[in-house]
Motif scaffolding. Structure first.
Motif, PDB file in Angstrom:
ATOM      1  N   ASP A 116       4.717   0.953  -2.008  1.00  0.00           N
ATOM      2  CA  ASP A 116       5.367   0.061  -2.972  1.00  0.00           C
ATOM      3  C   ASP A 116       4.988   0.455  -4.396  1.00  0.00           C
ATOM      4  OD1 ASP A 116       6.548  -1.526  -0.971  1.00  0.00           O
ATOM      5  OD2 ASP A 116       4.781  -2.814  -0.831  1.00  0.00           O
ATOM      6  N   LEU A 117       3.717   0.696  -4.618  1.00  0.00           N
ATOM      7  CA  LEU A 117       3.240   1.019  -5.960  1.00  0.00           C
ATOM      8  C   LEU A 117       3.775   2.356  -6.454  1.00  0.00           C
ATOM      9  CD1 LEU A 117      -0.482  -0.158  -5.775  1.00  0.00           C
ATOM     10  CD2 LEU A 117       1.470  -1.361  -6.762  1.00  0.00           C
ATOM     11  N   ARG A 118       3.941   3.308  -5.555  1.00  0.00           N
ATOM     12  CA  ARG A 118       4.457   4.618  -5.965  1.00  0.00           C
ATOM     13  C   ARG A 118       5.876   4.506  -6.502  1.00  0.00           C
ATOM     14  NH1 ARG A 118       0.810   6.875  -2.109  1.00  0.00           N
ATOM     15  NH2 ARG A 118       2.091   6.262  -0.327  1.00  0.00           N
ATOM     16  N   ALA A 119       6.594   3.485  -6.050  1.00  0.00           N
ATOM     17  CA  ALA A 119       7.963   3.283  -6.536  1.00  0.00           C
ATOM     18  C   ALA A 119       7.991   2.619  -7.912  1.00  0.00           C
ATOM     19  CB  ALA A 119       8.747   2.434  -5.534  1.00  0.00           C
ATOM     20  N   ALA A 120       6.836   2.104  -8.343  1.00  0.00           N
ATOM     21  CA  ALA A 120       6.776   1.360  -9.609  1.00  0.00           C
ATOM     22  C   ALA A 120       6.426   2.303 -10.747  1.00  0.00           C
ATOM     23  CB  ALA A 120       5.755   0.242  -9.495  1.00  0.00           C
ATOM     24  N   LYS A 121       7.372   3.052 -11.199  1.00  0.00           N
ATOM     25  CA  LYS A 121       7.140   4.092 -12.208  1.00  0.00           C
ATOM     26  C   LYS A 121       6.804   3.523 -13.587  1.00  0.00           C
ATOM     27  CE  LYS A 121       8.115   7.261  -9.178  1.00  0.00           C
ATOM     28  NZ  LYS A 121       6.994   8.026  -8.565  1.00  0.00           N
ATOM     29  N   ARG A 122       7.149   2.254 -13.833  1.00  0.00           N
ATOM     30  CA  ARG A 122       6.894   1.646 -15.143  1.00  0.00           C
ATOM     31  C   ARG A 122       5.643   0.761 -15.139  1.00  0.00           C
ATOM     32  NH1 ARG A 122      12.246  -1.513 -16.520  1.00  0.00           N
ATOM     33  NH2 ARG A 122      11.127  -1.803 -18.505  1.00  0.00           N
ATOM     34  N   LEU A 123       4.940   0.737 -14.034  1.00  0.00           N
ATOM     35  CA  LEU A 123       3.822  -0.192 -13.866  1.00  0.00           C
ATOM     36  C   LEU A 123       2.682   0.100 -14.835  1.00  0.00           C
ATOM     37  CD1 LEU A 123       2.823  -2.563 -12.080  1.00  0.00           C
ATOM     38  CD2 LEU A 123       1.716  -0.847 -10.623  1.00  0.00           C
ATOM     39  N   ARG A 124       2.154  -0.994 -15.438  1.00  0.00           N
ATOM     40  CA  ARG A 124       0.995  -0.877 -16.325  1.00  0.00           C
ATOM     41  C   ARG A 124      -0.248  -1.538 -15.739  1.00  0.00           C
ATOM     42  NH1 ARG A 124       2.667   1.368 -21.285  1.00  0.00           N
ATOM     43  NH2 ARG A 124       0.412   1.670 -21.472  1.00  0.00           N
ATOM     44  N   VAL A 125      -0.085  -2.696 -15.099  1.00  0.00           N
ATOM     45  CA  VAL A 125      -1.232  -3.414 -14.524  1.00  0.00           C
ATOM     46  C   VAL A 125      -0.821  -4.065 -13.216  1.00  0.00           C
ATOM     47  CG1 VAL A 125      -2.939  -5.255 -14.845  1.00  0.00           C
ATOM     48  CG2 VAL A 125      -2.170  -3.939 -16.825  1.00  0.00           C
ATOM     49  N   ALA A 126      -1.720  -3.952 -12.212  1.00  0.00           N
ATOM     50  CA  ALA A 126      -1.563  -4.692 -10.962  1.00  0.00           C
ATOM     51  C   ALA A 126      -2.831  -5.504 -10.753  1.00  0.00           C
ATOM     52  CB  ALA A 126      -1.347  -3.739  -9.788  1.00  0.00           C
ATOM     53  N   ALA A 127      -2.690  -6.832 -10.651  1.00  0.00           N
ATOM     54  CA  ALA A 127      -3.842  -7.719 -10.478  1.00  0.00           C
ATOM     55  C   ALA A 127      -3.746  -8.429  -9.137  1.00  0.00           C
ATOM     56  CB  ALA A 127      -3.906  -8.730 -11.612  1.00  0.00           C
ATOM     57  N   ASP A 128      -4.906  -8.652  -8.512  1.00  0.00           N
ATOM     58  CA  ASP A 128      -4.956  -9.195  -7.155  1.00  0.00           C
ATOM     59  C   ASP A 128      -6.060 -10.249  -7.079  1.00  0.00           C
ATOM     60  OD1 ASP A 128      -4.838  -9.615  -4.409  1.00  0.00           O
ATOM     61  OD2 ASP A 128      -5.839  -7.727  -3.902  1.00  0.00           O
ATOM     62  N   ILE A 129      -5.722 -11.471  -6.655  1.00  0.00           N
ATOM     63  CA  ILE A 129      -6.753 -12.505  -6.528  1.00  0.00           C
ATOM     64  C   ILE A 129      -7.388 -12.537  -5.142  1.00  0.00           C
ATOM     65  CG2 ILE A 129      -5.707 -13.991  -8.281  1.00  0.00           C
ATOM     66  CD1 ILE A 129      -4.763 -15.806  -5.935  1.00  0.00           C
ATOM     67  N   ASN A 130      -6.950 -11.673  -4.237  1.00  0.00           N
ATOM     68  CA  ASN A 130      -7.441 -11.685  -2.863  1.00  0.00           C
ATOM     69  C   ASN A 130      -8.771 -10.935  -2.752  1.00  0.00           C
ATOM     70  OD1 ASN A 130      -7.724 -11.714  -0.077  1.00  0.00           O
ATOM     71  ND2 ASN A 130      -6.339  -9.975   0.217  1.00  0.00           N
ATOM     72  N   ALA A 131      -9.831 -11.665  -2.359  1.00  0.00           N
ATOM     73  CA  ALA A 131     -11.141 -11.039  -2.180  1.00  0.00           C
ATOM     74  C   ALA A 131     -11.451 -10.748  -0.716  1.00  0.00           C
ATOM     75  CB  ALA A 131     -12.231 -11.935  -2.765  1.00  0.00           C
ATOM     76  N   VAL A 132     -10.517 -11.108   0.187  1.00  0.00           N
ATOM     77  CA  VAL A 132     -10.737 -10.937   1.625  1.00  0.00           C
ATOM     78  C   VAL A 132     -10.006  -9.690   2.101  1.00  0.00           C
ATOM     79  CG1 VAL A 132     -10.426 -11.987   3.892  1.00  0.00           C
ATOM     80  CG2 VAL A 132     -10.938 -13.430   1.912  1.00  0.00           C
ATOM     81  N   PRO A 133     -10.704  -8.721   2.728  1.00  0.00           N
ATOM     82  CA  PRO A 133     -10.021  -7.509   3.200  1.00  0.00           C
ATOM     83  C   PRO A 133      -8.940  -7.846   4.217  1.00  0.00           C
ATOM     84  CG  PRO A 133     -12.413  -7.253   3.247  1.00  0.00           C
ATOM     85  CD  PRO A 133     -12.141  -8.705   3.002  1.00  0.00           C
ATOM     86  N   PRO A 134      -7.832  -7.077   4.215  1.00  0.00           N
ATOM     87  CA  PRO A 134      -7.499  -5.996   3.297  1.00  0.00           C
ATOM     88  C   PRO A 134      -7.012  -6.526   1.950  1.00  0.00           C
ATOM     89  CG  PRO A 134      -5.672  -6.348   4.801  1.00  0.00           C
ATOM     90  CD  PRO A 134      -6.778  -7.269   5.249  1.00  0.00           C
ATOM     91  N   ALA A 135      -7.013  -5.654   0.952  1.00  0.00           N
ATOM     92  CA  ALA A 135      -6.618  -6.051  -0.400  1.00  0.00           C
ATOM     93  C   ALA A 135      -5.171  -6.521  -0.439  1.00  0.00           C
ATOM     94  CB  ALA A 135      -6.801  -4.876  -1.359  1.00  0.00           C
ATOM     95  N   GLY A 136      -4.897  -7.437  -1.355  1.00  0.00           N
ATOM     96  CA  GLY A 136      -3.514  -7.875  -1.544  1.00  0.00           C
ATOM     97  C   GLY A 136      -2.659  -6.779  -2.147  1.00  0.00           C
ATOM     98  N   VAL A 137      -3.281  -5.939  -2.979  1.00  0.00           N
ATOM     99  CA  VAL A 137      -2.614  -4.763  -3.541  1.00  0.00           C
ATOM    100  C   VAL A 137      -3.413  -3.547  -3.098  1.00  0.00           C
ATOM    101  CG1 VAL A 137      -1.860  -3.568  -5.625  1.00  0.00           C
ATOM    102  CG2 VAL A 137      -1.814  -6.068  -5.544  1.00  0.00           C
ATOM    103  N   GLU A 138      -2.809  -2.713  -2.269  1.00  0.00           N
ATOM    104  CA  GLU A 138      -3.522  -1.561  -1.735  1.00  0.00           C
ATOM    105  C   GLU A 138      -3.989  -0.641  -2.870  1.00  0.00           C
ATOM    106  OE1 GLU A 138      -2.966   1.935   1.673  1.00  0.00           O
ATOM    107  OE2 GLU A 138      -1.328   0.527   1.240  1.00  0.00           O
ATOM    108  N   GLY A 139      -5.262  -0.289  -2.827  1.00  0.00           N
ATOM    109  CA  GLY A 139      -5.814   0.581  -3.854  1.00  0.00           C
ATOM    110  C   GLY A 139      -6.550  -0.144  -4.960  1.00  0.00           C
TER     111      GLY A 139
END
Length: 301
Positions: free
Chosen positions: A213-236
């Motif tokens: 999903d993130l690789r498709a986001a060519k304009r992305l500047r910031v990805a924030a995730d409130i999930n502290a329980v594995p696995p991450a809400g945003v991979e990477g």
């Protein structure tokens, strides 16, 4: 002599949040009284019962904390409490259902900080997508991001109707425009192509955005995730990341749950302290939480 500070904690749920109780005690409030199963219609009487039980000089030594899981209901309860008061009998009120107001404020403030570090003017004019927007944190994060100048889309995995009502409610209350979308296969790919900021507010332990999903986001500047329980809400994105480069992204950085949580704890602590030490009655909602979050995040720049 000042009377002891008393914090009455109300919730429509079967129990008040142990998290909030601990936060109140750690902020120096020794007397914390829980009230459960409370409806909005009961708030006026509870507020007046609390404020009339003390002489006017000590009314300010009384606070009301509003919990639950519904942002709109908490805001309605806050308004009911404010309308129930009049001089000189005023007590302090703080609404933070499921910690959503302080968490969402901290999330947006830390993202703004990351954007400023890269030379951008915060969220102004950026395409902001909220994943997990059906939840209370996601909805408020979207509202705050819109007030901060972002072009916000509330994204649902259960179809647009699951977030449409929330978007319309916040539009009526605060005059913000919130778009809505779902994560069908085609829709998600199209969303990612437009995304400049993504806020992942999904259920703990669930990945809402994969590396693909993130690789498709060519304009992305910031990805924030409130999930502290594995696995991450945003991979990477690691839980301790605070502007760490994202894999396979030329300029994007990640913000993890602990970087957000560190600010959230300080925001809630500060507001609870201000209730008992400020000398006058206060009423705190998500906007006050955002003011505090910006001040705290700014100090850590």
């Amino acid at each position: 002599m000042s009377a002891p500070y008393v914090l009455h904690m109300i919730t429509p749920l079967a129990n008040v949040s142990p998290f909030d109780v601990n936060m109140a005690v750690d902020a120096g409030i020794d007397t914390v009284i829980p009230y459960t199963g409370i409806e909005t219609a009961q708030v006026e009487a509870l507020t007046q019962d609390a404020m009339f039980s003390r002489d006017p000089r000590n009314a300010v030594r009384t606070g009301l904390f509003i919990g639950g899981r519904d942002a709109a209901m908490a805001l309605d309860m806050l308004e009911a409490a404010r309308k129930a008061m009049f001089p000189p009998f005023r007590i302090s009120v703080f609404a933070d259902p499921s910690g959503a107001f302080t968490t969402a404020a901290a999330m947006v403030a830390v993202v703004e900080r990351a954007l400023r570090r890269s030379g951008l003017d915060g969220l102004t004019g950026l395409a902001v997508q909220i994943y997990g927007a059906t939840g209370v944190v996601g909805g408020i994060a979207g509202l705050i991001a819109a007030q901060a100048g972002g072009n916000v889309t509330l994204v649902s995995h259960r179809g647009v109707p699951a977030v449409q009502g929330k978007a319309e409610e916040f539009g009526r209350r605060y005059g913000v425009a919130l778009s809505c979308a779902d994560t069908s296969a085609a829709g998600k790919a199209e969303l990612m192509e437009r995304a400049e900021v993504v806020l992942a507010c999904g259920k703990a332990g669930v990945t809402v955005l994969t590396a693909d999903d993130l690789r498709a986001a060519k304009r992305l500047r910031v990805a924030a995730d409130i999930n502290a329980v594995p696995p991450a809400g945003v991979e990477g994105v690691g839980v301790q990341d605070d502007g760490a480069p994202l894999p396979a992204q030329p300029v994007a950085v990640g913000i993890g749950a602990l970087a957000i949580g560190n600010v959230k704890f300080k925001v809630q602590h500060r507001l609870l302290e201000q209730m008992q030490t400020g000398g006058s009655a206060v009423a705190f909602d998500f906007q006050n939480a955002m003011d505090a979050a910006r001040a705290i995040a700014g100090k850590a720049s």
